[in-house]
Design an enzyme around this catalytic site. Structure first.
Site, PDB file in Angstrom:
ATOM      1  CD  GLU A 135     -41.435 -11.177-100.174  1.00 34.97           C
ATOM      2  OE1 GLU A 135     -41.738 -11.139-101.378  1.00 34.97           O
ATOM      3  OE2 GLU A 135     -41.291 -12.232 -99.542  1.00 34.97           O
ATOM      4  CD  GLU A 181     -44.355 -13.296 -96.552  1.00 36.73           C
ATOM      5  OE1 GLU A 181     -44.136 -14.040 -97.530  1.00 36.73           O
ATOM      6  OE2 GLU A 181     -44.790 -12.134 -96.666  1.00 36.73           O
TER       7      GLU A 181
HETATM    8  O1  AHR Z   1     -46.851 -15.735 -98.888  1.00 35.70           O
HETATM    9  C1  AHR Z   1     -46.957 -15.559-100.259  1.00 35.70           C
HETATM   10  C2  AHR Z   1     -46.067 -14.449-100.773  1.00 35.70           C
HETATM   11  O2  AHR Z   1     -44.736 -14.805-100.617  1.00 35.70           O
HETATM   12  C3  AHR Z   1     -46.176 -13.139-100.053  1.00 35.70           C
HETATM   13  O3  AHR Z   1     -47.227 -12.376-100.527  1.00 35.70           O
HETATM   14  C4  AHR Z   1     -44.875 -12.482-100.353  1.00 35.70           C
HETATM   15  O4  AHR Z   1     -44.490 -11.603 -99.347  1.00 35.70           O
HETATM   16  C5  AHR Z   1     -43.926 -13.652-100.523  1.00 35.70           C
HETATM   17  O5  AHR Z   1     -43.158 -13.535-101.658  1.00 35.70           O
END
Ligand code: AHR
Length: 529
Positions: free
Chosen positions: A207, A332
């Protein structure tokens, strides 16, 4: 009766031996392959966040909880059933504050650091523990061992915000240099791994538009080029994965690809994937177990958004990557409800997923299958005690969740050929649920064996679907169904088998009808004859 219902009722009347008037129609086209379903689409994600690593995976060698060299045995045993192809680690946002050097060498000499998540208000109120102050007991060798036990490939996310390209290539050297060749290989050996760990997948930051450095797409492209320009390769070419966009940030994707190729388009050949993140979030009060019918439909509709995100980012990537050498990674994804106060307060983002989250999983995995030509890897966030979790583990208590069952059911798709399948079904009429259909799914072929998975989000009505596979007879139809009359059904530590799939045999001919239960995820398997 609307036109489509009329058409299907007529078809049902025409079709001999069709037991039900069809309300939906599924047509499978075996001659129209989409692509091979990368097993890595069924990947997972683990972060030093809440109870995911400490207590979830790592209980320590001296623990009374049954363990394999410190790793929770019950987790490993259940995880193997999922056939996990790949697991991402150590974050998430944690990755860009993690110094991998801290997690190697003798365990009792490793430093303790403040965890990235320590300042989160919910965690601030909780007692101290490894969730706030990272003891580094679980580092590179421990994670690699966990992956080996589970039968998964490790996928490392490197720190781009606060470490240098030099640290990055040292980490690769530590993991992959042949036994006895480098100082770092010797250090690795002291950590228990004489042979190289052979880590193939390397994320360069996480991110980077946010916690990973707050860069613009252009700025990140420059950093990314610098990080990948030279690293040792040994016998393994690293697959570099770039931090991609947040949800629908199309500007990020476009500017990253444009800047990345500013000097030469050949750079694209060195990039394995671009990683999108999309959480469909929560609805209503934000509680995982307590929600209304409307909350159910709204969340499932939000999950379907994954499809447009894949299609749109892919189209933008293609503006620059005309040879299509870079794949889309979704490292994710999941629903994301509020932390459940009944669980240990240090376990940030831990809650009990329900049947609703199982349907989010089926919906999302079917979308990935339908885009097998674009998506090379995906990682559900996260594996244990966190967000869209497959497992809950607190002390000596352990349970699988409904999400786990969906992963088990859908594992049958891994490595198959996704083929075009058309699901004709009504749109759900509920407010806030536009785009949600009463039946959706995907189909893969494995030689003469077919796997079809489908989600019926309708809380009350079954969907009777006529299933046809262009002129082919089918036999040995077997159904596996995850459903409940209670849409809030979930597993607890006291009742870990509260919700689990059931199996049944189905009679079939050239085409067959199948009644998809209300609020269900279904896997049909059959042979083509
Ligand atoms: O999965 C939780 C968080 O969500 C992670 O650390 C981040 O990459 C995302 O914003």
């Amino acid at each position: 009766m609307d036109r489509r219902r009329f058409l299907f009722s007529s078809l049902a009347l025409l079709a001999p031996r069709t037991a039900f008037a069809a309300e939906a129609n599924i047509e499978i086209f075996p001659d129209e392959p989409i692509g091979t379903i990368s097993p890595n689409i069924y990947g997972h994600f683990t972060e030093h966040l809440g109870g995911c690593i400490y207590d979830g995976i790592w209980v320590g060698e001296k623990s009374k909880i049954p363990n394999v060299g410190g790793i929770r045995k019950a987790l490993v045993d259940a995880l193997k059933e999922l056939k996990p192809p790949v697991i991402r680690w150590p974050g998430g946002c944690f990755a860009d504050s993690y110094n991998w050097h801290d997690g190697v060498g003798p365990r009792n000499q490793r430093p303790t650091r403040t965890n990235f998540w320590a300042n989160t208000p919910y965690l601030q109120k909780a007692p101290d523990g490894p969730q706030k102050y990272e003891p580094n007991e679980f580092g590179t060798n421990e994670f690699a061992r966990f992956c080996r036990l589970a039968g998964a490939e490790p996928y490392f996310a490197a720190n781009l915000r606060s470490l240098t390209p030099f640290d990055f290539y040292e980490w690769i050297e530590y993991c992959n240099s042949p036994a006895g060749t480098t100082t770092l290989a010797t250090l690795r050996e002291q950590g228990g791994d004489r042979e190289p760990l052979n880590v193939k997948y390397w994320g360069v930051g996480n991110e980077s538009w946010g916690c990973g450095g707050n860069f613009t797409g252009d700025e990140y492209a420059v950093e990314f080029r610098r990080f990948i320009e030279w690293v040792p390769q040994f016998s393994l070419k690293p697959n570099f994965i770039a931090s991609g966009p947040n949800v629908a940030d199309y500007a990020w994707t476009r500017s990253f690809f444009q800047k990345l190729t500013e000097k030469s388009k050949r750079t694209l050949r060195r990039v394995y994937g671009c990683a999108l993140h999309y959480y469909c979030g929560t609805t209503g009060k934000g509680e995982s177990v307590d929600f209304t019918d409307d909350d159910w439909y709204t969340l499932l509709a939000k999950a379907t958004r994954m499809e447009e995100l894949i299609e749109n980012h892919w189209q933008i990537m293609g503006e620059v990557d005309t040879e299509r050498s870079v794949k889309l990674i979704v490292d994710e994804w999941g629903a994301w409800h509020h932390t459940d106060p009944s669980i240990d307060p240090r376990y940030l983002f831990a809650y009990f997923p329900t049947l609703r989250d199982a349907l989010v999983s089926g919906t999302t995995l079917d979308i990935f299958n339908r885009h097998a030509d674009k998506v090379a890897m995906a990682n559900a966030a996260q594996l244990v005690n966190n967000i869209h979790t497959s497992f809950l583990a607190v002390g000596d208590k352990f349970t699988v969740t409904p999400i786990y069952h969906v992963f088990c059911m859908y594992a049958a798709h891994q490595g198959g050929t996704a083929v075009r399948s058309v699901f004709s079904a009504d749109h759900m009429g509920q407010q806030g649920a536009s785009g949600l259909r009463s039946l959706s799914g995907s189909c893969s072929l494995h030689g003469k064996h077919a796997v079809l998975t489908a989600v019926n989000p309708d809380i009350k009505n079954p969907q009777v679907a006529r299933i046809g596979i262009r002129g082919v007879r089918v036999s040995n139809v077997k159904a596996t169904v995850l459903t409940s009359s209670d849409i809030h059904a979930h597993n607890t530590f006291e009742n870990p088998r509260g919700l689990e799939p059931t199996e049944k045999a189905v009679t079939a001919g050239t085409s067959f009808s199948y009644e998809f239960a209300p609020a269900s995820v279904t896997r049909l398997e059959f042979d083509l004859v």
